[in-house]
Motif scaffolding. Structure first.
Motif, PDB file in Angstrom:
ATOM      1  N   ASP A  72       0.789  -1.155  -0.042  1.00 39.88           N
ATOM      2  CA  ASP A  72      -0.162   0.067   0.016  1.00 39.88           C
ATOM      3  C   ASP A  72       1.012   1.007  -0.095  1.00 39.88           C
ATOM      4  O   ASP A  72       2.101   1.340   0.436  1.00 39.88           O
ATOM      5  CB  ASP A  72      -0.938  -0.061   1.244  1.00 39.88           C
ATOM      6  CG  ASP A  72      -2.054   0.881   1.067  1.00 39.88           C
ATOM      7  OD1 ASP A  72      -2.348   1.288   0.051  1.00 39.88           O
ATOM      8  OD2 ASP A  72      -2.927   0.730   2.142  1.00 39.88           O
ATOM      9  N   ASP A  73       0.374   2.482  -0.683  1.00 44.28           N
ATOM     10  CA  ASP A  73       0.947   3.962  -0.225  1.00 44.28           C
ATOM     11  C   ASP A  73       2.236   3.527  -0.965  1.00 44.28           C
ATOM     12  O   ASP A  73       3.281   4.282  -0.141  1.00 44.28           O
ATOM     13  CB  ASP A  73       1.026   4.157   1.041  1.00 44.28           C
ATOM     14  CG  ASP A  73      -0.395   4.171   1.650  1.00 44.28           C
ATOM     15  OD1 ASP A  73      -1.433   4.218   1.104  1.00 44.28           O
ATOM     16  OD2 ASP A  73      -0.796   4.197   2.960  1.00 44.28           O
ATOM     17  N   ASP A  92       0.610   5.373  -4.511  1.00 47.26           N
ATOM     18  CA  ASP A  92       0.042   6.215  -3.580  1.00 47.26           C
ATOM     19  C   ASP A  92      -0.650   7.644  -4.412  1.00 47.26           C
ATOM     20  O   ASP A  92      -0.361   8.034  -5.181  1.00 47.26           O
ATOM     21  CB  ASP A  92       1.099   6.784  -2.642  1.00 47.26           C
ATOM     22  CG  ASP A  92       0.358   7.467  -1.337  1.00 47.26           C
ATOM     23  OD1 ASP A  92      -0.295   6.701  -0.571  1.00 47.26           O
ATOM     24  OD2 ASP A  92       0.616   8.886  -1.465  1.00 47.26           O
ATOM     25  N   GLU A 124      -4.120   4.489  -7.052  1.00 48.09           N
ATOM     26  CA  GLU A 124      -5.022   4.949  -5.900  1.00 48.09           C
ATOM     27  C   GLU A 124      -5.560   6.571  -6.047  1.00 48.09           C
ATOM     28  O   GLU A 124      -4.869   7.418  -6.753  1.00 48.09           O
ATOM     29  CB  GLU A 124      -4.596   4.828  -4.498  1.00 48.09           C
ATOM     30  CG  GLU A 124      -4.429   3.561  -3.999  1.00 48.09           C
ATOM     31  CD  GLU A 124      -3.757   3.707  -2.289  1.00 48.09           C
ATOM     32  OE1 GLU A 124      -4.526   2.915  -1.712  1.00 48.09           O
ATOM     33  OE2 GLU A 124      -3.147   4.465  -2.027  1.00 48.09           O
TER      34      GLU A 124
END
Ligand code: C2E
Ligand code: CA
Ligand code: CA
Length: 960
Positions: free
Chosen positions: A846-847, A869, A904
């Motif tokens: 993630d990120d 991200d 995202e």
């Protein structure tokens, strides 16, 4: 009577009558006066006085008589026969003298009446013999009645003189007696004269007879002379007698006074508790005072001479006898001072003190001994009680383990007993010591606090106190003593003595010191513990408040300590801690405190800093020694730590706040790379407050079962198809739906994060089951994990157990982890994540791009999905090309490694188009859908199916 009267008046010459009366009265009073003297005299004197009285009486009677004769008319031609006259005088003298002597010679039995009768008889004889001695006259007539009356009356009256003299012996000249005598004489003469009538004879032949007048003058004169001298004698003697009587009176009163004083003396002796006694020069007792007889159990006879020894206690008898003998022999009274017991009537013994003093004559020879016995029983009893208690005290002080002392204020002398000599060792203790000596032995540091010995205790100078101080012994060592003292005041309350004890408490003090040390130190490292740290910090701050200086506080903990303990054992962990402690202490400047707060947590207090010291340099210097690895069991172990610092007064106002600030800085540092040292910043405080709020919210959300997953779809950018969802946490309270940011801190909390994940997992899997049962195809559902989730053991098992429970395959699930999670504890997670991957669960990073992850990390662990991200996606369409370059690079790398990429936060169409052009696989963002509750997922899927065109359109545009 008439005849008597006319006889005197008619037949007499009045001048002679008067003269006769005077002579009679004079002689009578003189005679009585002499007789009076006789009564007061004794023996021969009395006799002589009576003789004189007799002579004077006789002479007076006769002269009275003769003088009256001379005045008798007619007398001319009368003659006087001297022989017969002398007989008359003689008889008169004999009888009167006889009368007085018979009457008063015997003082015991005076016969006054007989004396008077004899004198009266002498008077009568003198009268009638004189009559016969007269010649030259013829008796004309004789009246026998009158003659009898004269004789009887005269004798009777005279006879009264004797008793009257006895009766009035003290009156002047015993005048009633003198009067009676005079009256008797005159009565007889004149009554008798009246009874005889004479007539002168004429023509008588001349005879050798004397002429009455001539002889009469001589006789009367002589008689008067006699009377006068007798009277003088009487008066003179009378005066002498008076003087003697006065002397006698004085003597009598003196005697009276003497008797009085004797009585007084006796009373005094009887009342006196002392018993007086008297002995002769040889020591034999002559007299004992009355109390002796009252009290003592021996009789008077037994007590005298040497018998008094019998009253004594048998044990005392011989010594006292010997002592008394010696005193008597030497005459030395001073040795005769002895105490002994005397047995009383009731059989009890009482203590007496006997003393004696010799009475000497002028030559110094002992005449007598005066002595006294004093009852001293009460005194001896008190002495004995005192001695017994002193003995007890002495024994107690010898038996005790205390040093006992007794200080005499006036003499400035301390007497030492008990084990003083043994403990202190000074030879001078035996002689006693002064206060100066004492205070010299007290440790200089303790001297100030020591209350002066001579000073009173407390405000009222009463009572007792205890002090502890160090006292130097003879070999120079100091021992700790507990010195306790009690004040002994005199009657006025002034302190005269201090009595005290001194206990060697060195061992106790040592134990106390050790206990004290243990209470304030960490036994493993020897560093100050949290308690002492707090004291030192308080003290440093207190001083800094006064001086305005700066106090720095540094806290740090070890990153890999738990792992070290687990892998190499606790002994290795202990050695690491000890090594760290000793290095820090060795490097710490003077005044700096290094403390162990617990576990692998340490603190360094640096007081007295200046403004220019407020740089990280100083903190780095302090912790510099930790940069070198520690050798344990032949291995070089790197010390990994994070540290936070704060300074007083800039960052905090109290010790508590300062530690909190440093802790916040440490917390912040821990989010960084190992070895980071962070200084406190105010926003850390706000963050921490937010964190606290977040934790509270999370707790609440869990407890009220308010957590629900919201779902955001992920779409294939090429086909526009939904490939799956990301489950995002939401929870609701009274004010509505809350984002995960409101409980974000809970994701870092070891316990809460696990509970949250489990709750989310349960809900997500339940939704999946429901969708499946409803025939709805949702693709993979991704769940976010936190770093705390991965630190917990058994994550993989927990997840797989739940999947199994729900009857779902691993292929329904994706787990999102952040880069920092992946990096920090790579070893442990890898196996966990691999286990999950093997079960069909995919792992998304993630990120990506915000942390420290690098491609090398991605090579170590192969993630399935990489999520770019949102911060990168935001930049798409802006002028900054550089950042899209990052996206390009990431997409390029991912493609080469076969990792699916997700972008995202796609909000705009151009972003989606851009990413699609660059070959990004999937997209997620508001452009497609906001996160929605599970209930709306079926509708959303329908809508998105209808809108597949967008992807297709873009694909066409690109193609076009
Ligand atoms: P994340 O994992 O990066 O989640 C994506 C976040 O971006 C979500 O915020 C989502 O609502 C938001 N987002 C999606 N598309 C857009 C967009 O087009 N524009 C903008 N501005 N935002 C978009 P959310 O739901 O507030 O979640 C925030 C973070 O909370 C998540 O970031 C995740 O790190 C964490 N989180 C959420 N749910 C959980 C959970 O169940 N467990 C854990 N450990 N963390 C969670
Ligand atoms: Ca996520
Ligand atoms: Ca994210």
């Amino acid at each position: 009577m008439l005849r008597v009267y006319s006889g005197i008046v008619d037949n007499h010459d009045p001048a002679y009558v008067a003269l006769a009366a005077i002579i009679c009265i004079l002689s009578s009073f003189t005679a009585v006066g002499l007789a009076q003297r006789a009564i007061g005299a004794k023996g021969q004197d009395r006799f002589l006085w009576l003789l004189a009285a007799g002579v004077v009486t006789g002479a007076g009677v006769w002269t009275t008589h003769f003088t009256a004769m001379l005045g008798f008319l007619p007398q001319a031609g009368l003659h006087f026969n001297p022989r017969e006259a002398l007989v008359s005088v003689g008889l008169c003298l004999v009888l009167t003298t006889l009368g007085w002597i018979v009457g008063f010679a015997n003082p015991e039995r005076a016969r006054g009446l007989l004396a008077g009768v004899l004198i009266g008889a002498g008077l009568a004889i003198a009268h009638f013999f004189d009559m016969t001695a007269l010649h030259g006259a013829e008796i004309v007539r004789i009246d026998y009645g009158l003659l009898a009356m004269a004789v009887i009356g005269g004798i009777a009256i005279t006879a009264l003189a004797g008793p009257l003299l006895r009766r009035f012996a003290q009156a002047t000249l015993a005048w009633p007696a003198g009067a009676a005598l005079a009256l008797g004489v005159l009565f007889l003469h004149f009554v008798a004269s009246a009874g005889i009538e004479l007539a002168p004879l004429t023509g008588l032949p001349a005879r050798p007879e004397l002429k009455l007048a001539g002889v009469g003058g001589v006789l009367v004169g002589g008689s008067l002379l006699l009377l006068a001298s007798a009277l003088t004698l009487v008066f003179h003697h009378r005066r002498l007698a008076d003087v003697t009587a006065a002397d006698g009176k004085r003597l009598a009163s003196a005697l009276e006074a003497l008797r009085g004083s004797e009585a007084h003396h006796r009373a005094y002796i009887e009342l006196n508790s002392q018993i007086q006694w008297l002995s002769d020069a040889n020591g034999r007792v002559l007299e004992m005072g009355p109390r002796w007889w009252e009290c003592v159990a021996v009789s008077r006879e037994q007590s005298i001479t040497e018998g008094w020894l019998n009253a004594m206690h048998p044990d005392d008898r011989e010594p006292v006898r010997a002592l008394w003998a010696r005193a008597v022999r030497t005459g030395d009274g001073s040795i005769a001072d002895v105490r002994y017991r005397v047995r009383f009537r009731d059989g009890s013994y009482r203590w007496f003190r006997a003393r004696a003093r010799p009475l000497r004559d002028e030559a110094g020879t002992v005449l007598r001994w005066y002595g006294s016995l004093e009852d001293i029983n009460d005194q001896v009893a008190a002495e004995m009680a005192l001695r017994r208690s002193e003995e007890r005290y002495r024994l107690a002080s010898e038996a005790t383990n205390d040093i006992i002392w007794d200080y005499d204020v006036e003499r400035d002398r301390t007497t030492w007993t008990g084990i003083a000599g043994k403990v202190l060792g000074y030879p001078e203790l035996a002689q006693g010591t002064t206060i100066a000596w004492w205070s010299d032995k007290v440790h200089p540091e303790d001297r100030g606090a020591l209350v002066g010995m001579e000073k009173p205790l407390g405000r009222d100078g009463q009572g007792q106190n205890t002090q502890e101080y160090r006292f130097r012994t003879v070999n120079g060592d100091y021992i700790w003593v507990s010195s306790r003292r009690v004040l002994v005041p005199d009657a006025s309350g002034k302190p005269v003595r201090f009595v005290g004890s001194m206990l060697d408490i060195t061992a106790r003090k040592q134990a106390e010191t050790e206990l004290q040390w243990a209470a304030f130190h960490d036994p493993l490292t020897g560093l100050p513990n949290r308690a002492l740290y707090a004291q030192r910090l308080d003290a440093a701050l207190e001083r800094a408040r006064g001086t305005g200086e700066i106090v720095g506080l540094l806290v740090f903990d070890l990153n890999n300590f738990k792992t070290l303990n687990d892998t190499m054992g606790h002994a290795a962990g202990d050695r690491l801690l000890k090594e760290i402690a000793s290095r820090l202490v060795a490097a710490a400047p003077e005044g700096v405190t290094v403390a162990r707060l617990g576990g692998d947590e340490f603190a360094v207090i640096s007081p007295g800093l200046a403004a220019e010291d407020l740089r990280m340099e100083v903190a780095r210097q302090r912790l510099g020694p930790l940069d070198q690895p520690v050798a344990i069991d032949g291995l070089q172990i790197a010390v990994s730590y994070c540290a936070g610092g704060a300074v007083f007064p800039r960052d905090a106002q109290s010790a508590g706040e300062l530690l909190r600030a440093a802790d916040l800085a440490l917390y912040a540092a821990k989010a960084d790379l190992p070895g980071t040292i962070r200084g406190f910043q105010p926003q850390m405080l706000q963050a921490s407050e937010a964190r606290a709020r977040a934790l509270a919210n999370a707790r609440k959300a869990l407890d009220t079962d308010a957590i629900v997953p919201f779902y955001q779809p992920k779409l294939c950018l090429r086909s526009g198809q939904v490939t799956g969802f990301e489950a995002l946490l939401r929870w609701h309270d009274q004010s509505g739906l809350q984002p995960p940011a409101s409980i974000a801190a809970a994701f870092d909390d070891a316990q809460l994060s696990v509970e949250i994940t489990d709750r989310m997992l349960d809900r997500v899997l339940a939704d999946c089951v429901a969708w499946r049962e409803g025939g709805l195809e949702v693709g993979r559902v991704a769940l976010n994990l936190s770093a705390a989730d991965l630190r917990q053991r058994g994550l993989a098992e927990r997840v797989l157990w739940r999947l199994d429970n729900a009857g779902l395959p691993g292929s329904v699930l994706e787990l999102e982890v952040t880069e920092s999670v992946l990096i920090s504890q790579m070893g442990g997670h890898v196996s966990t994540l691999e286990k999950l991957q093997q079960a069909g669960v995919t792992i998304a990073l993630d990120d990506f791009g915000t942390g420290y992850a690098s491609l090398t990390h991605l090579q170590q662990f192969k993630v399935d999905v990489l999520k770019i991200d949102r911060s990168f996606v935001e930049l798409i369409g802006s002028s900054e090309r550089r950042d899209t370059a990052v996206i390009n690079a990431v997409l390029e790398m991912s493609r080469s490694m076969g990792i699916t990429t997700v972008a995202e936060g796609i909000e705009r169409r151009e972003q989606a188009e851009f990413l699609h052009e660059r070959g990004c696989d999937l997209g997620q963002g508001y452009l497609f859908s906001r996160p929605i509750p599970a209930s709306r997922v079926p509708d959303l899927l329908e809508q998105l199916e209808e809108r597949r065109w967008e992807a297709a359109l873009r694909a066409d545009q690109t193609a076009g």
